[in-house]
Structure formats: structure tokens, C-alpha cells
Design an enzyme around this catalytic site. Structure first.
Site, mmCIF file in Angstrom:
data_model
loop_
_atom_site.group_PDB
_atom_site.id
_atom_site.type_symbol
_atom_site.label_atom_id
_atom_site.label_comp_id
_atom_site.label_asym_id
_atom_site.label_seq_id
_atom_site.Cartn_x
_atom_site.Cartn_y
_atom_site.Cartn_z
ATOM 1 N N THR A 105 3.779 0.344 6.328
ATOM 2 C CA THR A 105 4.800 0.084 5.307
ATOM 3 C C THR A 105 4.370 0.648 3.968
ATOM 4 O O THR A 105 5.126 1.388 3.317
ATOM 5 C CB THR A 105 5.037 -1.432 5.188
ATOM 6 O OG1 THR A 105 5.410 -1.950 6.462
ATOM 7 C CG2 THR A 105 6.141 -1.728 4.188
ATOM 8 N N THR A 106 3.153 0.319 3.535
ATOM 9 C CA THR A 106 2.653 0.815 2.258
ATOM 10 C C THR A 106 2.589 2.333 2.241
ATOM 11 O O THR A 106 2.782 2.967 1.202
ATOM 12 C CB THR A 106 1.261 0.225 1.977
ATOM 13 O OG1 THR A 106 1.358 -1.204 1.996
ATOM 14 C CG2 THR A 106 0.727 0.663 0.634
ATOM 15 N N TYR A 145 2.325 -4.775 15.322
ATOM 16 C CA TYR A 145 2.499 -4.929 13.873
ATOM 17 C C TYR A 145 3.705 -5.838 13.646
ATOM 18 O O TYR A 145 4.852 -5.420 13.783
ATOM 19 C CB TYR A 145 2.693 -3.542 13.251
ATOM 20 C CG TYR A 145 2.912 -3.492 11.758
ATOM 21 C CD1 TYR A 145 2.785 -4.604 10.944
ATOM 22 C CD2 TYR A 145 3.235 -2.276 11.151
ATOM 23 C CE1 TYR A 145 2.990 -4.531 9.583
ATOM 24 C CE2 TYR A 145 3.439 -2.177 9.789
ATOM 25 C CZ TYR A 145 3.312 -3.310 9.008
ATOM 26 O OH TYR A 145 3.525 -3.217 7.653
ATOM 27 N N LYS A 204 -1.463 -7.188 13.762
ATOM 28 C CA LYS A 204 -1.367 -7.173 12.298
ATOM 29 C C LYS A 204 -0.226 -8.110 11.950
ATOM 30 O O LYS A 204 0.940 -7.794 12.190
ATOM 31 C CB LYS A 204 -1.098 -5.764 11.778
ATOM 32 C CG LYS A 204 -0.930 -5.692 10.257
ATOM 33 C CD LYS A 204 -0.567 -4.274 9.829
ATOM 34 C CE LYS A 204 -0.540 -4.095 8.331
ATOM 35 N NZ LYS A 204 0.504 -4.836 7.625
ATOM 36 N N GLY A 263 -1.791 -10.156 7.098
ATOM 37 C CA GLY A 263 -1.196 -9.122 6.269
ATOM 38 C C GLY A 263 -0.468 -9.585 5.032
ATOM 39 O O GLY A 263 0.265 -8.807 4.429
#
Length: 308
Positions: free
Chosen positions: A50-51, A142, A172, A198
Site C-alpha cells: 500500500t505504501t 496481506y 501481514k 501492520g
């Protein structure tokens, strides 16, 4: 799979450096790796998540970034985990094959979020089809329901998953549901799975219920301080650990009120590290000058327990 070093501690969810005209800026990654290792003491990365704006990048760009992180991180990083999730199953499989070919330390997959899986079986079927394309690579789910809208509990997902996905290594877990997270750990203590939290501002709570480590964007620029929090927790010096968590929360609470997302993370990383991370890709817009000034002043005002 061959024996491997356990993934634990901090994992930086890397941003994708871009040029002013919005192209990926690969030459910056050499400097980025050295900064994480030497300044932040972070030796694990999670790429194209995402980042890292992974879902806004082309398949070719994602491959190039994975290759560059592997090349620059050789003999410096302990783990390069590459997110290979996509809305298209064939694209996700292609990325998984590529990641395996370049020898990444693990792959991760987000739940598809346009046509969504509505139950555990649908989600596991998708994940299995991707994981099978990289049969020797550790596989991570994730979990980020605030963005995907897929709210299948991980505790439920894990039941029997190793039979379907032999390479399954962990999760995650990017959600605030610490009950679900704790039940995952409690019910899988004998499996040697890795549960990486996270939500950076709640890491101490996750450590208390048994998190192996954490994947987050703040570890790009607050990795050193968060590592000190991990050390305090391990002693245990909970009062000191809380100080670090509260101060991280103080900064994040401040910037969230200003509007904090990937674009703003890139801006913070730029002024803290001195490495130009560039703008985000549309539809995200660059952080405002007002944000940068206020965020920098706030971060500079924080006095950490180690005196920094």
C-alpha cells in the site's frame, strides 16, 4: 523450502520513489537501502504494498522495483518481501513467478477488492492459485480490510490453510482487531507461523499478544525509535516501551488530523531522510507545503527517551 532466517522485528513498508514527472526513480533505491540499514537499523522490507502504491503501478514497474530492491539489498537486507497481489489472477500469478525467479524472501497477496471473495473458501482458492506459482517461496496473506472491504476473519482463514497452501508462512495483519490477531497467534502456536502487525500506532498492544514483528510505513523514518521500543518491551521495561509508543502515536495523531496518507508519508520520508521520494501517482495528490511545514515542526518537537 530451504532453511531461512525467521522474519521478525521491523519491516519497512517501502515507498516507491518517483521523479517529478511521475516515473519510478530506481537509482534512488541504493541510497534508500543504506539509509534503512545504517540510520534506522531496519533490515527487512515489504515492497509494492500500500505504501509503495503497488496497485497504481504497472506490472513492468512492479517487476523493476522488485529486481532493484533485490539487487541493492544483496548482503545488506535480511528479507525482501514482495507484494504480488492484483485484481487480475493471471497478473498476480505472473508477479509471483517473477518474484520466485529473482529469489525474493517471500511474497504477499492482498485480497481482491473489486470482485470480492465473500467467504473463506473463495479467498483461499485465489491465494492458492497465486502461491502455487512460487512453490519454493514463503507466502504471506496481506490482511487490510479497511482498504479491501474484505472482512473475512484471519482466525477463520488460517484453519486448514497449510493443507491448501504448503508455503503459507504467515500474515501481514493491517487491522485494529486485536481479538482476531490474538486468536490467530493463540490457535497457531505450534505452526511456527509469523504474525506481523501492520497498525504502527498499536504495535505495543500487538506485541503484548505475541506479534513476531511489524510491517509499517513509519519504520522508514522512525525505525530506530521503534527498535528501541522493541528492546524496552523485551527487557521488559513496559514504562519505557509505552513512552515510545505514545510519542509515535502523538505524531501520527497530529498528522492524521491534517490528512495523512501515502503522499504525506512520501513527504515525511523525504524531509527526514533527505532522499527525494517524489510525488505520488494520481489519483493521489502531492502533500501540501502547509502539511510539510507542520509535520516537520511536530516531529522536530518530540523528545524521545533516548534524548534525540
Amino acid at each position: 523450502m530451504t532453511s531461512r532466517k525467521k522474519l521478525q522485528g521491523l519491516v519497512a513498508a517501502t515507498v516507491t520513489p518517483m521523479t517529478p514527472d511521475g516515473q519510478i526513480n530506481l537509482p534512488v533505491i541504493c541510497q534508500y537501502v543504506d539509509y534503512l540499514v545504517n540510520v534506522q537499523n531496519v533490515k527487512n522490507v515489504f515492497v509494492n504494498g500500500t505504501t509503495g502504491e503497488g496497485l497504481s503501478l504497472s506490472i513492468q514497474e512492479r517487476k523493476q522495483l522488485a529486481e532493484e530492491w533485490m539487487y541493492q539489498g544483496k548482503d545488506k537486507l535480511d528479507h525482501v518481501i514482495v507484494h504480488v497481489g492484483a485484481l487480475s489472477l493471471p497478473e498476480s500469478q505472473e508477479l509471483a513467478r517473477h518474484a520466485a525467479a529473482i529469489g525474493v524472501g517471500g511474497i504477499a497477496v492482498i485480497a481482491p477488492f473489486f470482485f470480492k471473495p465473500t467467504n473463506k473458501d473463495e479467498l483461499v482458492a485465489f491465494l492458492q492459485k497465486v502461491a502455487s506459482e512460487a512453490p519454493d517461496i514463503p507466502f504471506y496473506y496481506y490482511h487490510i480490510p479497511p482498504l479491501t472491504g474484505v472482512k473475512i476473519r484471519v482466525e477463520e482463514l488460517l484453519d486448514g490453510i497449510k493443507e491448501r497452501i504448503p508455503t503459507f508462512q504467515g500474515v501481514k495483519f493491517s487491522d485494529t482487531d486485536l481479538l482476531d490477531f490474538a486468536q490467530c497467534i493463540h490457535k497457531n502456536e505450534t505452526e511456527q507461523l509469523e504474525f506481523l502487525y501492520g497498525v504502527d500506532e498499536q504495535l505495543l498492544g500487538a506485541l503484548a499478544v505475541g506479534a513476531n514483528g511489524a510491517v509499517g510505513s513509519t519504520y522508514n523514518y522512525l525505525g530506530r525509535q521503534t527498535n528501541l521500543m522493541l528492546q524496552a518491551f523485551a527487557k521488559p521495561d513496559l514504562a519505557l516501551a509505552r513512552k515510545y509508543q505514545f510519542l509515535t502515536g502523538e505524531f501520527l495523531n497530529f498528522v492524521i488530523k491534517l490528512g495523512f496518507g501515502v503522499a504525506q508519508t512520501k513527504a515525511v520520508m523525504t524531509f527526514v531522510s533527505g532522499i527525494p521520494m517524489g510525488p505520488p501517482r494520481l489519483p493521489l495528490l502531492d502533500a501540501s507545503e502547509e502539511f510539510i511545514v507542520k509535520a516537520k515542526a511536530k516531529l522536530d518537537s518530540i523528545v524521545w527517551p533516548d534524548g534525540d
